[in-house]
Enzyme design. Sequence first.
Site, PDB file in Angstrom:
ATOM      1  N   GLY A 138      10.768   4.003  18.069  1.00 29.10           N
ATOM      2  CA  GLY A 138       9.352   4.322  18.281  1.00 29.10           C
ATOM      3  C   GLY A 138       8.484   3.809  17.154  1.00 29.10           C
ATOM      4  O   GLY A 138       8.981   3.293  16.146  1.00 29.10           O
ATOM      5  N   GLY A 139       7.186   3.952  17.353  1.00 19.91           N
ATOM      6  CA  GLY A 139       6.223   3.441  16.387  1.00 19.91           C
ATOM      7  C   GLY A 139       5.360   4.549  15.812  1.00 19.91           C
ATOM      8  O   GLY A 139       5.876   5.547  15.287  1.00 19.91           O
ATOM      9  N   GLY A 168       6.384   8.240  14.429  1.00 19.35           N
ATOM     10  CA  GLY A 168       6.187   8.404  12.987  1.00 19.35           C
ATOM     11  C   GLY A 168       5.302   9.603  12.684  1.00 19.35           C
ATOM     12  O   GLY A 168       5.571  10.367  11.749  1.00 19.35           O
ATOM     13  N   CYS A 209       8.336  -7.040  -0.497  1.00 22.63           N
ATOM     14  CA  CYS A 209       7.291  -6.278  -1.184  1.00 22.63           C
ATOM     15  C   CYS A 209       7.199  -6.642  -2.656  1.00 22.63           C
ATOM     16  O   CYS A 209       6.132  -6.609  -3.246  1.00 22.63           O
ATOM     17  CB  CYS A 209       7.573  -4.801  -1.032  1.00 22.63           C
ATOM     18  SG  CYS A 209       9.214  -4.379  -1.603  1.00 22.63           S
ATOM     19  N   GLU A 221      -2.401  -8.516  -0.278  1.00 23.10           N
ATOM     20  CA  GLU A 221      -1.028  -8.922  -0.002  1.00 23.10           C
ATOM     21  C   GLU A 221      -1.004  -9.819   1.237  1.00 23.10           C
ATOM     22  O   GLU A 221      -1.561  -9.463   2.271  1.00 23.10           O
ATOM     23  CB  GLU A 221      -0.226  -7.643   0.267  1.00 23.10           C
ATOM     24  CG  GLU A 221       1.246  -7.840   0.458  1.00 23.10           C
ATOM     25  CD  GLU A 221       1.959  -6.522   0.799  1.00 23.10           C
ATOM     26  OE1 GLU A 221       1.437  -5.728   1.601  1.00 23.10           O
ATOM     27  OE2 GLU A 221       3.065  -6.317   0.267  1.00 23.10           O
TER      28      GLU A 221
HETATM   29  P1  NAD Z   1       3.839  -0.596   8.309  1.00 17.29           P
HETATM   30  O1  NAD Z   1       3.129   0.221   7.289  1.00 17.29           O
HETATM   31  O2  NAD Z   1       3.045  -1.222   9.379  1.00 17.29           O
HETATM   32  O3  NAD Z   1       4.966   0.284   9.043  1.00 17.29           O
HETATM   33  C1  NAD Z   1       6.006   0.931   8.340  1.00 17.29           C
HETATM   34  C2  NAD Z   1       6.621   2.022   9.195  1.00 17.29           C
HETATM   35  O4  NAD Z   1       5.658   3.053   9.444  1.00 17.29           O
HETATM   36  C3  NAD Z   1       7.109   1.572  10.566  1.00 17.29           C
HETATM   37  O5  NAD Z   1       8.368   2.186  10.802  1.00 17.29           O
HETATM   38  C4  NAD Z   1       6.035   2.123  11.505  1.00 17.29           C
HETATM   39  O6  NAD Z   1       6.518   2.350  12.823  1.00 17.29           O
HETATM   40  C5  NAD Z   1       5.667   3.420  10.820  1.00 17.29           C
HETATM   41  N1  NAD Z   1       4.331   3.989  11.114  1.00 17.29           N
HETATM   42  C6  NAD Z   1       3.212   3.337  11.505  1.00 17.29           C
HETATM   43  N2  NAD Z   1       2.179   4.206  11.586  1.00 17.29           N
HETATM   44  C7  NAD Z   1       2.652   5.426  11.234  1.00 17.29           C
HETATM   45  C8  NAD Z   1       2.077   6.718  11.097  1.00 17.29           C
HETATM   46  N3  NAD Z   1       0.785   6.947  11.340  1.00 17.29           N
HETATM   47  N4  NAD Z   1       2.870   7.735  10.686  1.00 17.29           N
HETATM   48  C9  NAD Z   1       4.181   7.527  10.394  1.00 17.29           C
HETATM   49  N5  NAD Z   1       4.784   6.333  10.517  1.00 17.29           N
HETATM   50  C10 NAD Z   1       4.029   5.287  10.924  1.00 17.29           C
HETATM   51  O7  NAD Z   1       4.661  -1.693   7.473  1.00 17.29           O
HETATM   52  P2  NAD Z   1       5.472  -2.963   7.969  1.00 17.29           P
HETATM   53  O8  NAD Z   1       4.521  -3.934   8.597  1.00 17.29           O
HETATM   54  O9  NAD Z   1       6.689  -2.530   8.733  1.00 17.29           O
HETATM   55  O10 NAD Z   1       6.004  -3.543   6.565  1.00 17.29           O
HETATM   56  C11 NAD Z   1       5.240  -4.338   5.707  1.00 17.29           C
HETATM   57  C12 NAD Z   1       4.717  -3.545   4.523  1.00 17.29           C
HETATM   58  O11 NAD Z   1       5.761  -2.818   3.909  1.00 17.29           O
HETATM   59  C13 NAD Z   1       4.146  -4.438   3.428  1.00 17.29           C
HETATM   60  O12 NAD Z   1       2.938  -3.899   2.956  1.00 17.29           O
HETATM   61  C14 NAD Z   1       5.203  -4.376   2.338  1.00 17.29           C
HETATM   62  O13 NAD Z   1       4.735  -4.624   1.039  1.00 17.29           O
HETATM   63  C15 NAD Z   1       5.708  -2.989   2.482  1.00 17.29           C
HETATM   64  N6  NAD Z   1       7.054  -2.877   1.907  1.00 17.29           N
HETATM   65  C16 NAD Z   1       7.226  -2.146   0.755  1.00 17.29           C
HETATM   66  C17 NAD Z   1       8.489  -2.054   0.171  1.00 17.29           C
HETATM   67  C18 NAD Z   1       8.720  -1.255  -1.079  1.00 17.29           C
HETATM   68  O14 NAD Z   1       9.867  -0.888  -1.346  1.00 17.29           O
HETATM   69  N7  NAD Z   1       7.708  -0.951  -1.886  1.00 17.29           N
HETATM   70  C19 NAD Z   1       9.581  -2.695   0.767  1.00 17.29           C
HETATM   71  C20 NAD Z   1       9.371  -3.431   1.934  1.00 17.29           C
HETATM   72  C21 NAD Z   1       8.103  -3.506   2.505  1.00 17.29           C
END
Ligand code: NAD
Length: 492
Positions: free
Chosen positions: A218-219, A223, A295, A394
């Site tokens: 799910g998304g 979440g 990241c 970013e």
């Molecule tokens: P995203 O923020 O779009 O989604 C991350 C997760 O959150 C997904 O599983 C998504 O389904 C979920 N989600 C979305 N809306 C939500 C809500 N309202 N409540 C709870 N969950 C929700 O990120 P992405 O596009 O999957 O990944 C890219 C980002 O992740 C980049 O900004 C990157 O820098 C960051 N990142 C950080 C690290 C770190 O360790 N600091 C590592 C990898 C990626």
Amino acid sequence: MTAGHPFSTQLYIDGRRTDGSSGREVVVRNPATEEPVAEVPDASVDDVRHAVAAARRAFDEGPWPRLAPSQRATVLLRLAEEMERRLAELVAVNMAEAGSVRWLAESLQTSVPIAHLRDMAERVLPAFAWERSIEPTITAGVGISQGQLRREPFGVCALIPAYNFPFFLGLMKLIPALAAGCTVVLKPAPATPLESLLLGDFADAAGLPPGVLNVVTGGVEAGRELTTHPMVDLVSFTGSDTVGRSVYAQAATSLKKVVLELGGKSASIVRADADLDGAARSALAGITVHAGQGCSLLTRTIVHESVHDELVERIRAGLAGVVVGDPADPATTMGPLISSSQRDKVEKLIRTGEEEGAQLVTGGGRPAGLDKGFFLEPTLFTGVGSAMTIAQQEFFGPVGVVIPFRTDDEAVGIANDSPYGLSGGIWSADTATAHAMATRLRTGTVVLNGGGGGVNPRLAFGGYKQSGLGREWGEFGLDEYLQTKAITWAAR
Ligand code: NAD
């Protein structure tokens, strides 16, 4: 639905496989070919609730939180063995769903997190101080007390990773959570759920008690349910700072503990006395590793003006040798972005860079001859000022920017001129100066002269500023999943 797969693509709730209750399925596509890799059930809110209830029962009534740490370590080792046994499968799934090239799929995406798991079971758990006694102390005439400090598992944890390193990011949360004695619901990102769903097979084989690990899909809706559910005690999230802020707010309604691993715009400072080949290789990696979808990649190169042109030329020459294409082709050195919307976002930011007056050294478009897949050329900008949008935001795509500096103070100032603070690097033959500069960078990690190249579980990983809250890896990661209890009694 599972046809053609040796492993199940169903949800994993309370130790059982299920299609869930929504009746909907989601197609997972290979970002290099846009072809379907698998269909997975789209978990409903009810499925998420069942998973949380199972995790709650396993925590409140099950054996896992009450096992001796050495017993949990034995199960974690069996998990690691099972992952090692099925490594080739994990690598193949990672390449197909995340678009990793083979070396990345075999190393950082899979073998590195399994090494972290082994380290937790073999080194951290046996040596960890779960209890310590407190000597009798007189407290401002109120009496003499003594007692004990105990570390106890935090409770039910919601683990929500980003799409780019699905297995690695999931395990950086799962390893300390399980080691601590917590129970979890893991919700992978919608684009890359397969490696997380595979964890159910590993859990069964390792003999993890039912309900300790639950995996749903799910998304946003799933979440939200996880981060607001009253039975969840802790949320560990990896993703964008935008969603991270929503997660923080959602979790605040029931005062959950929140660990956030968010975005970055990390700087590599290249002093005049630097090894320019090494610095160029590092800048090249910052642009091309996983097509820039990392990241902590060093995507801002801050270079002394005296070596600016020479360094830019070395990076440009390196980029000219990059082979963009399907990771299934062994000649490929850089794969695709995850989706067309992610590519659109990166392309829009490239156009903003041009509009703001930065110069494109190379790239900026889509590679010729690749009609399918979400590919972009590796791209380098010079003539970049620190205030420009492309120096602040970013990309999460294969784009690097180069910013010149004159003095060390100016270099540190530019590096710190960011809302983020995840990682950083310094290149200099003068290691004492490099170390002194590292102490002034407001970031969770600083790599000197390229570091050792590994991802050492004895380090701590996490962000300053808007790159997040809390730490992952090793003891520091374990600490996040523990509460501290004081038990006291009167001294005699
Ligand atoms: P995203 O923020 O779009 O989604 C991350 C997760 O959150 C997904 O599983 C998504 O389904 C979920 N989600 C979305 N809306 C939500 C809500 N309202 N409540 C709870 N969950 C929700 O990120 P992405 O596009 O999957 O990944 C890219 C980002 O992740 C980049 O900004 C990157 O820098 C960051 N990142 C950080 C690290 C770190 O360790 N600091 C590592 C990898 C990626």
